[in-house]
Design an enzyme around this catalytic site. Structure first.
Site: not given
Ligand SMILES: *Cc1c(COP(=O)(O)O)cnc(C)c1O
Length: 410
Positions: A68, A120, A200, A225
């Site tokens: 951890r 998001y 983000d 992604k």
């Molecule tokens: C998918 C996504 C998230 C969340 O991520 P997870 O891996 O699904 O928890 C946050 N911000 C954006 C822009 C996303 O496309």
């Protein structure tokens, strides 16, 4: 060389660090943090699937005592991401949302956050349903205009949380201009009242845009992604370049246990190696499909900053190295025809998520944005006949033929 010499980026010997800095993005994506295994020569970084580490004597360890607190595979993954974002420290979380949650947990009840209205959906839900009940305040504004952000600033504003391009209309915000404005305003605020900028960067990936270089303090990814790129894991990350922030995230991650498993980190590192070549192909395919769609008689509008007709095309050229594979378009058709189209493609698969090598098609109003009330959706510009594509790296003519057949059948 002992493995423990690689435990943290700070401990890498100075000449190795200097050498890595001279490498281009593509080289760093493949090598940083991942020197050959000293025990076996394994060229590929191992998956350290262990909970604990045997110590030679009390206080005599190789930099790892419990997984951890630290795991070499997670460390390596954080190092390569930090390098790609031009940051100093990277932290890997079980999901993108968990990474955003870790940022929110740095705030105190009574603190105020400003974020974009087309944030998001999962982040919106986290802010609204989880953080607001425990005392955080939120304002959601159209971040395309800086004045909407500055007008929303209050004495207790602590974080500006941004995305660009946004989902599903691919709107951009000017990261550099916003950062400059916030830094200027921070000069007149006390140490406790300093505002941070969190970004983000999921839709762009560090290959296309580096928010830390443009003035952001924290960059976050859903590595689910583009970074992992193969739609086979959910995983998230935070990268910073300030040592105090890095200490806080490291402390927090250990204290809350909010971290990714070694195997998922390993898969992410594997994906990152091909990020640059994948992004070039996503961009190329997107250019051709956006152009084809914009000439199609059944298409009313295409939302893609790549197109010269897009209102933010100039900002796109200034801020991003090239484009990703994301666009949306409005169909000049009934809702029934729209539903038919999204379920009749054979290569584009009807699915949530984005950024993988395979192409996906989606209907935001009934999928990613189904939880947003219809009136609010229409305010945001998400009509019932809006279709979103995550364009993969298949042969582009096959993709166009697939869309063409689907258009003909509706
Ligand atoms: C998918 C996504 C998230 C969340 O991520 P997870 O891996 O699904 O928890 C946050 N911000 C954006 C822009 C996303 O496309």
């Amino acid at each position: 060389m002992e493995r423990h010499q690689y435990t943290t980026r700070q401990e890498l010997n100075a000449s190795q660090k200097e050498l890595e800095k001279t490498w281009a993005f593509e080289t760093r994506a493949i090598l940083v943090g991942q020197a050959p295994d000293p025990a076996t020569g394994s060229t590929i970084f191992p998956i350290y699937q262990t909970a604990t580490y045997t110590q030679a004597g009390i206080g005599d360890n190789k930099g790892y005592v419990y997984s951890r607190s630290g795991n070499p595979t997670r460390t390596a993954c954080g190092e390569v991401l930090a390098s790609l974002e031009n940051g100093t420290n990277g932290f890997i979380y079980p999901t993108g949302i968990a990474a955003i949650h870790s940022v929110m947990q740095m705030l105190k009840p009574g603190d105020h956050v400003i974020s974009s209205s087309d944030l998001y959906g999962g982040a919106h839900r986290l802010f609204d349903q989880i953080m607001t009940p425990i005392g955080l305040q939120n304002s959601f504004v159209d971040a395309r205009e800086i004045k909407n952000i500055t007008n929303a600033i209050k004495d207790n504003t602590k974080l500006i949380w941004l995305e660009s391009p946004t989902n599903p209309l691919m709107r951009l915000c000017d990261i550099q201009a916003i950062s400059n404005t916030i830094k200027e305003l921070n000069k007149a605020r006390s140490t406790e009242a300093q505002m941070l900028i969190g970004f983000d960067n999921t839709f762009a990936s560090p290959y296309l845009q580096k928010p830390l270089d443009l003035g952001a303090d924290i960059v976050m990814h859903s590595c689910t992604k583009y970074l992992s790129g193969h739609s086979d894991i959910v995983i998230g990350a935070i990268v910073v370049k300030d040592s105090k922030l890095a200490e806080r995230f490291a402390y927090h991650q250990n204290a809350t246990g909010n971290l990714a498993a070694p195997f998922d980190c390993w898969l992410l590192m594997r994906g990152i190696k091909t990020l640059a070549v994948r992004m070039k192909q996503h961009h190329q395919n997107c250019v051709e499909i956006a152009t084809w769609l914009s000439k199609h008689p059944k298409v009313k509008a295409v939302f893609c900053p790549l197109l010269e007709s897009h209102a933010q095309h100039e900002l796109y050229k200034r801020q991003m190295k090239m484009y990703n594979g994301m666009l949306s378009f409005e169909l000049d058709a009934s809702f029934e025809q729209v539903k038919k189209l999204v379920s009749s493609t054979k290569i584009f698969q009807l699915a949530e998520s984005l950024g993988g090598v395979e192409s996906l098609i989606g209907h935001p109003a009934s999928m990613t944005h189904a939880a947003v009330p219809r009136e609010r959706r229409l305010e945001l510009g998400i009509n019932d006949n809006l279709i979103r594509l995550s364009i993969g790296i298949e042969d582009v003519q096959d993709l166009i033929n697939d869309l063409d057949e689907a258009f003909k059948s509706t």
